[in-house]
Design a protein around this motif. Sequence first.
Motif, mmCIF file in Angstrom:
data_model
loop_
_atom_site.group_PDB
_atom_site.id
_atom_site.type_symbol
_atom_site.label_atom_id
_atom_site.label_comp_id
_atom_site.label_asym_id
_atom_site.label_seq_id
_atom_site.Cartn_x
_atom_site.Cartn_y
_atom_site.Cartn_z
ATOM 1 N N MET A 135 9.839 -0.424 -4.796
ATOM 2 C CA MET A 135 9.073 -0.363 -3.382
ATOM 3 C C MET A 135 9.429 0.406 -2.371
ATOM 4 S SD MET A 135 8.595 -2.337 -0.695
ATOM 5 C CE MET A 135 9.258 -3.797 -0.695
ATOM 6 N N HIS A 136 10.998 0.012 -2.218
ATOM 7 C CA HIS A 136 11.449 0.855 -1.108
ATOM 8 C C HIS A 136 11.573 2.193 -1.188
ATOM 9 C CE1 HIS A 136 13.055 -3.490 0.129
ATOM 10 N NE2 HIS A 136 13.317 -2.801 1.349
ATOM 11 N N TYR A 137 11.992 2.514 -2.441
ATOM 12 C CA TYR A 137 12.117 3.924 -2.725
ATOM 13 C C TYR A 137 10.693 4.765 -2.712
ATOM 14 C CZ TYR A 137 13.004 8.299 -5.341
ATOM 15 O OH TYR A 137 13.212 9.770 -5.493
ATOM 16 N N GLY A 138 9.725 3.991 -2.793
ATOM 17 C CA GLY A 138 8.236 4.756 -2.597
ATOM 18 C C GLY A 138 8.004 4.836 -1.355
ATOM 19 N N GLN A 139 8.269 3.641 -0.677
ATOM 20 C CA GLN A 139 8.114 3.903 0.897
ATOM 21 C C GLN A 139 8.671 5.110 1.702
ATOM 22 O OE1 GLN A 139 6.053 1.687 2.680
ATOM 23 N NE2 GLN A 139 6.265 3.277 4.343
ATOM 24 N N PHE A 140 10.234 5.541 0.998
ATOM 25 C CA PHE A 140 10.776 6.602 1.443
ATOM 26 C C PHE A 140 10.105 7.813 1.126
ATOM 27 C CE2 PHE A 140 13.704 9.924 -0.244
ATOM 28 C CZ PHE A 140 14.154 10.332 1.073
ATOM 29 N N LEU A 141 9.573 7.930 -0.110
ATOM 30 C CA LEU A 141 8.927 8.810 -0.693
ATOM 31 C C LEU A 141 7.572 9.203 0.042
ATOM 32 C CD1 LEU A 141 9.084 8.272 -4.628
ATOM 33 C CD2 LEU A 141 10.323 10.272 -3.210
ATOM 34 N N LEU A 142 6.873 8.087 0.532
ATOM 35 C CA LEU A 142 5.679 8.280 1.443
ATOM 36 C C LEU A 142 5.929 8.860 2.648
ATOM 37 C CD1 LEU A 142 2.781 7.152 1.196
ATOM 38 C CD2 LEU A 142 3.311 5.316 2.519
ATOM 39 N N GLU A 143 7.048 8.450 3.305
ATOM 40 C CA GLU A 143 7.443 9.021 4.326
ATOM 41 C C GLU A 143 7.945 10.337 4.455
ATOM 42 O OE1 GLU A 143 10.961 6.587 5.721
ATOM 43 O OE2 GLU A 143 9.639 4.876 6.051
ATOM 44 N N GLN A 144 8.080 11.233 3.034
ATOM 45 C CA GLN A 144 8.511 12.425 2.918
ATOM 46 C C GLN A 144 7.111 12.850 2.527
ATOM 47 O OE1 GLN A 144 11.693 13.661 3.800
ATOM 48 N NE2 GLN A 144 11.878 11.144 4.411
ATOM 49 N N SER A 145 6.160 12.387 2.714
ATOM 50 C CA SER A 145 4.814 13.118 2.049
ATOM 51 C C SER A 145 4.592 13.560 0.562
ATOM 52 C CB SER A 145 4.441 14.303 3.075
ATOM 53 O OG SER A 145 4.345 13.861 4.389
ATOM 54 N N ARG A 146 5.626 12.633 -0.177
ATOM 55 C CA ARG A 146 5.476 13.048 -1.601
ATOM 56 C C ARG A 146 4.620 12.060 -2.096
ATOM 57 N NH1 ARG A 146 12.022 13.273 -2.178
ATOM 58 N NH2 ARG A 146 11.578 13.386 -4.603
ATOM 59 N N LEU A 147 3.160 11.827 -1.987
ATOM 60 C CA LEU A 147 2.390 10.938 -2.107
ATOM 61 C C LEU A 147 2.231 10.607 -3.538
ATOM 62 C CD1 LEU A 147 -0.366 12.022 0.107
ATOM 63 C CD2 LEU A 147 1.525 10.762 0.730
ATOM 64 N N SER A 148 2.275 11.327 -4.504
ATOM 65 C CA SER A 148 2.021 10.982 -5.851
ATOM 66 C C SER A 148 3.269 10.360 -6.444
ATOM 67 C CB SER A 148 1.787 12.316 -6.740
ATOM 68 O OG SER A 148 2.927 13.196 -6.612
ATOM 69 N N GLU A 149 4.400 10.725 -6.108
ATOM 70 C CA GLU A 149 5.555 10.155 -6.488
ATOM 71 C C GLU A 149 5.741 8.605 -5.768
ATOM 72 O OE1 GLU A 149 9.488 12.331 -6.685
ATOM 73 O OE2 GLU A 149 8.022 13.885 -5.442
ATOM 74 N N ALA A 150 5.331 8.527 -4.715
ATOM 75 C CA ALA A 150 5.428 7.252 -3.767
ATOM 76 C C ALA A 150 4.173 6.367 -4.687
ATOM 77 C CB ALA A 150 4.909 7.585 -2.359
ATOM 78 N N ALA A 151 3.082 6.865 -4.864
ATOM 79 C CA ALA A 151 2.238 5.982 -5.446
ATOM 80 C C ALA A 151 2.679 5.493 -7.081
ATOM 81 C CB ALA A 151 0.965 6.610 -6.044
ATOM 82 N N GLU A 152 3.304 6.231 -7.677
ATOM 83 C CA GLU A 152 3.977 5.945 -9.028
ATOM 84 C C GLU A 152 4.988 4.715 -8.695
ATOM 85 O OE1 GLU A 152 6.926 7.877 -12.789
ATOM 86 O OE2 GLU A 152 5.831 9.228 -10.802
ATOM 87 N N MET A 153 5.713 4.920 -7.836
ATOM 88 C CA MET A 153 6.752 3.684 -7.382
ATOM 89 C C MET A 153 6.156 2.781 -7.000
ATOM 90 S SD MET A 153 9.732 5.184 -8.140
ATOM 91 C CE MET A 153 8.935 6.053 -9.566
#
Length: 847
Positions: free
Chosen positions: A726-744
């Motif tokens: 969840m924390h890693y996904g939040q980080f990816l979301l902030e980096q606009s890496r949306l698909s990776e964030a959704a997967e996490m």
Amino acid sequence: CKVVGCVKLSSGADHTDLGDRAIKTNQDLLPETPWMNILYNDFWGTLLTHSGSHKSFRPLCTLSFRFNYALGGLEPWGYHLLNVGLHCCVTSLFTTLCRPLFGSGPWSLLAGLLFASHPVHTEAVAGLVGRADVGAGLCFLLSLLCYTRHCRLRPGAGRSHRAKWRAWAWLAGSLVAAAAAMLWKEQGVTVLAVSAVYDVCVVHRMRLQQVLLLFFKRNVGLLVSLAWLAGWGMVLLAARLYWMGNKPPNFSNSDNPAADSSHFLTRTLTFLYLPAVNAWLLLCPHTLSFDWSMEAIPLLRTVCDQRNFCSVVFYTVFVLLAWFGLRSKDSTTFHKTNAKSHVTNGKILTNGHSLHHLDSNHHHDSSHHHNGFTPVEFPENTQNGYSRHVPTSTHASLPSKENMVVFSLGLLALPFLPATNMFFYVGFVVAERVLYIPSMGFCLLVVLGLRTLCVRARQRSSRTLLLGCTAGLLLLYSLRTVHRNQDWQNEDSLYRSGITVNPAKAWGNLGNVLKNQGKMLEAEEAYRNALYYRGNMADMLYNLGLLLQENDRFSEALHYYKLAIGSRPTLASAYLNTGIILVSQGSVDEAKHTFQTCADIPDENLKDPHAHKSSVTSCLYNLGKLLHEQGQQEEALSMYKEAVKKMPHQFAPQSLYNMMGEAYMRLNKLEEAGYWYRESLKAKPDHVPAHLTYGKLLSIMGQTADAEQYFLKAIDLEPTRGNCYMHYGQFLLEQSRLSEAAEMAEKAADLDSSEFDVVFSAAHMLRQASLNDAAEKYYRRAADLRPNYAAALMNLGAILHLNRKLQEAEVHYLHALQLKPDDLITQSNLHKLWNIMHKQGLRSTGS
């Protein structure tokens, strides 16, 4: 072989009496702890000068535990093996000591077998903390044997410098071994007094009158040796007193109830009775127990108590034996001749043959001899009707039975003196392991009595009967020892065996064992049984509360924690768990007060200051967390800093350091936050929360590459923990890496599907990634986890609103407003929903 056979079961025992404080939680055993700490801490790892220390300074015993720990950690087999090996060595040395006393015949062997098989030794050998007594016994005998060697060489010390050097070297060895015995256990220093008794009564064979006139006889060699013994004893005792801070230890009422009594008569009668109890344990070790504290032996409050008769009998027998040994004039001297025992006063020989009396010209007064071993000449010895001359060189005089009685009583009584409460109060009522060294004197008395009966027996049938009784005694002792070793095989059987003697302590300890075995109902029953016998035991009240808390019976647990605090207001762990329960029940203010009260309790006069400090540190940590969650970051930091100041060496600080980092981060003090995050990782490199929070900090500071490495490291450490994803996904979301964030996010919610915070956050992330269908799925799950949480219902309504499920969205909006009527966002969303429904011609339930 006998000793190994009697105690072999011990080496196969489990962690029975592994000594939680002496071994399991003793920091002095750890390789990273400096060796020098052993010289400043007591047997339990507490600083000797601390007011709560037991003042048990036993560095050699602690060193042996550290040796075991270095070889095999906490594996009990090695500890038990070393205990058994030490007992074998002590038995061998004791048998060696008996040879100049009884000769090299069967009597020395009998004494060794009695000592090896005595059941009262089971606690000292099978119980690992009893190693202090066994080790002290080993050095005790080494010191005594060195002194006996010194006595043999002393008469010839004036012939040459080499002879003099050898004699005094053995004395020096005796003194060094005496110091070592004291460093194993305090009572080891009494070997100096026993050595003095040996010199006076066995070597010089003096009677009471001769002892009183000792200084007028100008026996320089004896006086110098005794002066060395007395002087060295005073040096050791003075050093021991100084090293422990010149203060006696403090013990609780349950440890020694008589010492806590305000009535002089009660204390006196009870303390006079306890040596009689110990003597009975040596004589008839039928009832044995791992613990004799509390009310195991009720106090003697009046002179009418029938047990006073036992005290009178015991002291009468003891005084009569001492009077017999010190006042008797006609000495019966035993001689060893080719391993046979003979008597020089005309009594029957042990082998059934007569012995001619010495001529009066051949008699020697024992007081005229320097070393006590009187050369005796036999004109002839009659065997099978023939007379033959026996050379003088084959004979060596053995001590008289009177001298042996005095020495045996000294060996029995002097090592036991520290346990009599005569000089200072001790932390026990009766302790079987304390009898390990005194039992040597008991074994000498028994063998001396058997030998005397054997000499007096005129018929073969009488001797056969005596031999049978002796064999029977050995067999009974051996069988009892084997049976008692079976009690010590595991904690369950050990504590059950003590229920009849000390039911409160036995049931309480049995409850701990059953709880560790997962037998919660049986453990609860055991705790309640313990409280039935002694209802004010704070430890048992706390343990019962802990069991109830672990079974989610919080109200009952809270009741017992408060009872434990009432019984012992300094029990910090009870405050800690009380506060935790109050937080879970929403009583935050009361919890804060409880944590603060605990933090203000000093650690003076506490049995285990390390455990107390750990609980106080945890209370400050939890108080800081409450303040942190309420947004009071400065106050939270103040609590955290106090916790850092008070935490003991063994406290694991990683969570505390991590929370300090979070508080600084909330205050936007990023450099300070980074420092404490790094300290947390230094304290525990695999601490996952610190990896996540430090990664978040690095992300804020723009160090995204380093931040991502910390998130990935957290996932690598705990790949099944959804919070990491969840924390890693939040980080990816902030980096606009949306698909990776959704997967996490989906992975996090699937792994921690019962954790509301993880599921709710995952739904948020999916919504931000514009994956509304997936977001709806997890918002529904979050609402199911907390059906009466307004924010969850409002967000579910919002996602349904976006997904055009308008009527269902209205239901959840209205439910959210019922729980939180003044929420402006929900009101605004609901009005927007109604407008859409009105335009689409859908019927709404509101206006």
